[in-house]
Design an enzyme around this catalytic site. Structure first.
Site, PDB file in Angstrom:
ATOM      1  N   HIS A 227      -5.603   4.304   6.326  1.00  0.00           N
ATOM      2  CA  HIS A 227      -4.766   5.125   5.444  1.00  0.00           C
ATOM      3  C   HIS A 227      -3.348   5.280   5.975  1.00  0.00           C
ATOM      4  CE1 HIS A 227      -7.747   5.906   2.426  1.00  0.00           C
ATOM      5  NE2 HIS A 227      -8.605   6.234   3.365  1.00  0.00           N
TER       6      HIS A 227
ATOM      7  N   MET B 283       6.056   9.972  -3.313  1.00  0.00           N
ATOM      8  CA  MET B 283       5.478   8.934  -2.469  1.00  0.00           C
ATOM      9  C   MET B 283       5.790   9.330  -1.028  1.00  0.00           C
ATOM     10  SD  MET B 283       5.809   4.782  -2.728  1.00  0.00           S
ATOM     11  CE  MET B 283       7.601   4.704  -2.767  1.00  0.00           C
TER      12      MET B 283
ATOM     13  N   ASP C 276       0.852  -1.187   0.000  1.00  0.00           N
ATOM     14  CA  ASP C 276       0.000   0.000   0.000  1.00  0.00           C
ATOM     15  C   ASP C 276       0.887   1.236   0.000  1.00  0.00           C
ATOM     16  OD1 ASP C 276      -2.847   1.078   0.295  1.00  0.00           O
ATOM     17  OD2 ASP C 276      -1.760   2.165   1.845  1.00  0.00           O
TER      18      ASP C 276
ATOM     19  N   ASP D 181      -2.834  -0.611   6.177  1.00  0.00           N
ATOM     20  CA  ASP D 181      -3.652  -0.954   5.018  1.00  0.00           C
ATOM     21  C   ASP D 181      -3.063  -2.113   4.226  1.00  0.00           C
ATOM     22  OD1 ASP D 181      -5.298   1.026   5.921  1.00  0.00           O
ATOM     23  OD2 ASP D 181      -4.934   2.401   4.261  1.00  0.00           O
TER      24      ASP D 181
END
Length: 196
Positions: free
Chosen positions: A173, A24, A11, A178
């Site tokens: 999140h 990212m 994730d 996740d």
């Protein structure tokens, strides 16, 4: 005999729609299980994990995208890992798991396109050896569900899945949380005998 594979639920949280212009923010990896000789063996996805928060690679960001993961961009700029370190550390971790399990890693995500795009780009850009998953050792859980349930891809949503397939863990999140939650969905899909 086919080589054993281990499945890595991944994730990503990011501050924009695509890598390069955007960054990212974090990623989480969790080993969901191993397939040997056609038999899938699930494992505790919280047992073998990797998590990193990364420094931004550009000044551009989308405030809404950044808010999803709940990470502070200023803190990431000061305290996040350099992308090269994070991706090389992740590659080394994957190599260690591969050696321990005597298996090849396969990337799994729901949906695959977003998380794969980020991770593949970052591995190719920052990791010394490139992508530990090659260019195609990846599996989309959305497609897996659509094929097993014999439904159109547009109907392969978590809301339409039978409840027993979903993880009981919350979707927070946080990339590692996740990834672990998603690993349980993967395990359930791999064991599911769809009644179609």
């Amino acid at each position: 005999m086919a080589k054993a594979e281990f499945y890595v639920s991944a994730d990503v949280e990011a501050d924009g729609p695509i890598p390069g212009p955007f960054s990212m923010s974090s990623f989480g990896l969790a080993v969901a299980g191993v397939r040997r000789g056609g038999v899938f063996e699930a494992g505790d996805p919280a047992e073998r994990t990797f998590y990193a928060e990364l420094k931004p690679i550009s000044d551009a960001y989308d405030a809404e995208a950044l808010a999803v993961g709940g990470l502070d961009r200023g803190v990431l700029a000061r305290e996040g890992q350099e992308p090269a370190r994070a991706m090389n550390d992740a590659a080394a971790w994957l190599a260690g798991v591969a050696g321990e399990l005597a298996a090849t890693p396969v990337f799994v995500a729901y949906p695959l396109g977003y998380d794969w795009m980020w991770m593949y780009w970052y591995f190719m850009r920052f990791a010394e050896a490139g992508s530990p998953f090659g260019h195609s050792r990846c599996m989309d859980l959305k497609t897996l569900y659509a094929a097993r349930a014999a439904v159109p891809l547009s109907e392969a949503t978590k809301r339409s899945m039978p409840g027993h397939l979903l993880s009981s863990r919350p979707h927070t999140h946080n990339a590692l949380d996740d990834a672990i939650e998603q690993a349980e969905l993967f395990q359930n899909l791999m064991r599911w005998e769809a009644a179609v």
